[in-house]
Design an enzyme around this catalytic site. Structure first.
Site, mmCIF file in Angstrom:
data_model
loop_
_atom_site.group_PDB
_atom_site.id
_atom_site.type_symbol
_atom_site.label_atom_id
_atom_site.label_comp_id
_atom_site.label_asym_id
_atom_site.label_seq_id
_atom_site.Cartn_x
_atom_site.Cartn_y
_atom_site.Cartn_z
ATOM 1 N N ARG A 100 3.366 11.766 -28.622
ATOM 2 C CA ARG A 100 4.667 12.085 -29.233
ATOM 3 C C ARG A 100 4.598 11.864 -30.748
ATOM 4 N NH1 ARG A 100 8.397 10.162 -32.625
ATOM 5 N NH2 ARG A 100 8.380 8.119 -31.638
ATOM 6 N N GLU A 129 16.530 4.210 -34.843
ATOM 7 C CA GLU A 129 15.767 4.841 -35.925
ATOM 8 C C GLU A 129 16.178 4.303 -37.294
ATOM 9 O OE1 GLU A 129 16.445 8.954 -36.580
ATOM 10 O OE2 GLU A 129 14.581 9.230 -37.675
ATOM 11 N N THR A 158 10.573 2.872 -39.482
ATOM 12 C CA THR A 158 10.431 4.337 -39.516
ATOM 13 C C THR A 158 9.616 4.831 -40.706
ATOM 14 O OG1 THR A 158 12.449 4.604 -38.270
ATOM 15 C CG2 THR A 158 11.792 6.489 -39.610
ATOM 16 N N HIS A 189 4.851 1.790 -38.653
ATOM 17 C CA HIS A 189 4.177 2.899 -39.354
ATOM 18 C C HIS A 189 3.304 2.299 -40.446
ATOM 19 C CE1 HIS A 189 5.450 6.780 -37.701
ATOM 20 N NE2 HIS A 189 6.533 6.126 -37.298
HETATM 21 C C1 LIG Z 1 11.558 9.187 -34.054
HETATM 22 C C2 LIG Z 1 11.506 7.726 -34.241
HETATM 23 C C3 LIG Z 1 11.628 6.997 -32.983
HETATM 24 C C4 LIG Z 1 10.248 7.294 -34.914
HETATM 25 O O1 LIG Z 1 9.172 7.684 -34.578
HETATM 26 C C5 LIG Z 1 10.399 6.322 -35.969
HETATM 27 O O2 LIG Z 1 11.511 5.943 -36.272
HETATM 28 O O3 LIG Z 1 9.372 5.953 -36.536
#
Ligand SMILES: CC(C)C(=O)C(=O)O
Length: 515
Positions: A16, A146, A179, A209
């Site tokens: 995803r 999010e 995010t 991230h």
């Molecule tokens: C789409 C969302 C769940 C996402 O990947 C994020 O916030 O990093």
């Protein structure tokens, strides 16, 4: 929160968020193969495989994955990202045979206001309505907040307000994303400690991230603060700089935090290769655990230390990941590097000959060329003037190429002492050469393997007359093999790399027990 050993779930989102890497799109069959590898072999706890309502192809992929997962008893481990869209995402997931929705709610007041044009009350009402419908339809529900990292920093009351409204609903995991990858480990620790203490009965996932290159460090901080699951991807795929690498997360949580995980590390590299092939995104050679070079010692002093009782051994031994240690040959090689390679090839050389071979290796390394273990027998043959490794010699080769014209080639070769002269044609010089050499080699019951990769490099800052290095990866059925050729003309660099491969394989054929 204590750092006592506990089970940490890994939720892999390669299919995803990983597919949100620029330029990556998996086919349904690729998705199914990756899903199977993740759940059956790598044994991750959960996988997120798609976003709902994206496309027909995505629906097919998710249906196939769910069908297989149901048969294998993995149904509840396959998750799909869904939206606050009344009944539509839930219906889409149900129509694929899915069991889990990861509902995307807004975790910052700014996103809620600016993107949805809603107040906290309005948005939570929508979220609660979708949750109620998903529950009615028998789906297991997780919720993403999010932009939570910014929400927690800039609109904490909004975050608490949303949590108050959601905490008594049937949500299994509250998934808190960084995010935009903006958090530091200290910020992750402080914010997750607060969330875990404020809502002690809830399960929190961390979705990192890697924009600052801190994803793995942030995972450690989140686990220390008390989260029960972390999200990661194979090869650190994911939007922008990616998520967190599953290989890094797995070894760090095990080795540095003594956490219990379900993953089988011996499959990390195989899955990394599978995802590399399907995604078309190369893994950096120095990527921890899965990079091509990370178990190669280059400095002679390291090879020496390994020989004298494993002085450079760490917990991250290659065997743990079904890999082997290798010793690079080049200008930094020492006696021990050569010895290790000779052992691997079961070759015996006198001290005197080793010195000569080492001197040649160092001088080749000095001219910027790289040497592989496969090259070594030929270097030895050349230095010691042994003919037994020279099964094929290119005596002459001329190529004719023109714009929009087929290329032609004329070659003269010596194979096992027999001279051949022939021509070939193809869509480029290299292709024409492959045509010509193929005609010769059919007399020796030999067929060239297919190309898996073909790379041309020039030294950094090089100019048009620089040496070019061609590295060809050959698909030899049960293994991939790399050979290199160096020449000022890039087609000849490819041809020399090909001759090297033929030499290696003819040599193996000559020395196989059936020969
Ligand atoms: C789409 C969302 C769940 C996402 O990947 C994020 O916030 O990093």
């Amino acid at each position: 929160m204590s750092t006592h050993s506990r089970h940490i779930q890994l939720m892999d989102t390669t299919l995803r968020d990983g597919e949100q890497t620029q330029g990556v799109a998996f086919t349904p069959m690729e998705k199914v193969s990756i899903a199977k590898a993740l759940l059956q072999f790598l044994r991750v706890d959960r996988i997120e495989v798609a976003s709902a309502r994206v496309s027909e192809g995505e629906k097919e992929a998710v249906s196939l994955i769910n069908q297989w997962a149901r048969q294998e008893g993995f149904a509840e481990r396959v998750e799909v990202l869904g939206f606050v869209d009344h009944t539509r995402s839930v219906d889409w997931i149900k129509s694929t045979g899915g069991s889990v929705i990861n509902l995307l709610a807004k975790g910052s007041e700014k996103h809620c206001r600016e993107q949805l044009g809603k107040t906290l009350d309005q948005h939570s009402a929508d979220v609660l309505q979708t949750i109620a419908y998903a529950h009615e339809q028998g789906l297991k529900i997780n919720v993403y907040l999010e932009d939570w990292s910014n929400g927690y920093k800039d609109s904490r009351d909004y975050v608490y307000g949303l949590m108050e409204r959601l905490q008594h609903t049937p949500i299994s995991h509250f998934m808190l994303p960084d995010t935009l990858g903006v958090m530091s480990p200290d910020e992750v620790f402080a914010s997750f400690s607060d969330m875990c203490q404020r809502y002690p009965t809830l399960q929190f996932d961390f979705h990192p991230h890697n924009d600052y290159g801190l994803a793995t460090a942030n995972v450690m901080a989140a686990v220390r603060a008390g989260v029960s699951a972390v999200h990661c991807t194979v090869n650190c795929l994911g939007e922008r700089a990616g998520n967190a690498s599953i290989a890094e997360v797995a070894v760090v949580l095990r080795d540095k935090m003594a956490m219990e995980l379900s993953v089988d590390e011996s499959h990390l590299v195989r899955i990394s290769e599978m995802v590399e092939n399907f995604s078309g995104k190369r893994v950096a050679a120095n990527a921890p655990i899965v990079g091509a070079d990370v178990f190669t010692q280059t400095a002679g002093i390291h090879a020496d230390g390994d020989q004298k009782g494993g002085l450079y051994k760490t917990k991250l031994g290659p065997e743990r990941f079904s890999r082997i240690r290798s010793y690079a040959l080049g200008k930094m090689s020492g006696k021990a590097s050569l010895k290790k390679n000779l052992e691997q090839l079961e070759l015996d050389l006198s001290e005197e000959d080793q010195k000569k071979v080492l001197a040649r290796i160092v001088s080749i390394g000095d001219s910027k060329q790289t040497i592989t273990t496969d090259d070594l027998p030929f270097i030895i043959a050349d230095v010691l003037e042994s003919k037994s490794y020279q099964h094929i010699k290119l005596l002459a080769c001329s190529i004719n190429s023109g714009l929009d014209l087929p290329s032609t080639v004329s070659i003269r070769v010596d194979v096992k002492g027999e001279k051949h002269q022939t021509t070939g044609a193809g869509s480029g010089g290299f292709d024409a050469f492959i045509d010509a050499i193929g005609k010769v080699l059919q007399h020796y019951d030999y067929t060239l393997p297919t190309l898996a990769d073909y790379e041309i490099r020039i030294p950094k800052g090089g100019h048009t007359s620089a040496l070019t290095e061609c590295v060809i990866t050959w698909d030899c059925g049960n293994e991939l093999r790399k050979t290199r050729g160096v020449h000022v003309n890039q087609v000849f660099a490819g041809i020399l790399a090909t001759i090297k491969l033929i030499n290696i394989q003819l040599h193996e054929m000559a020395n196989s027990p059936q020969a």
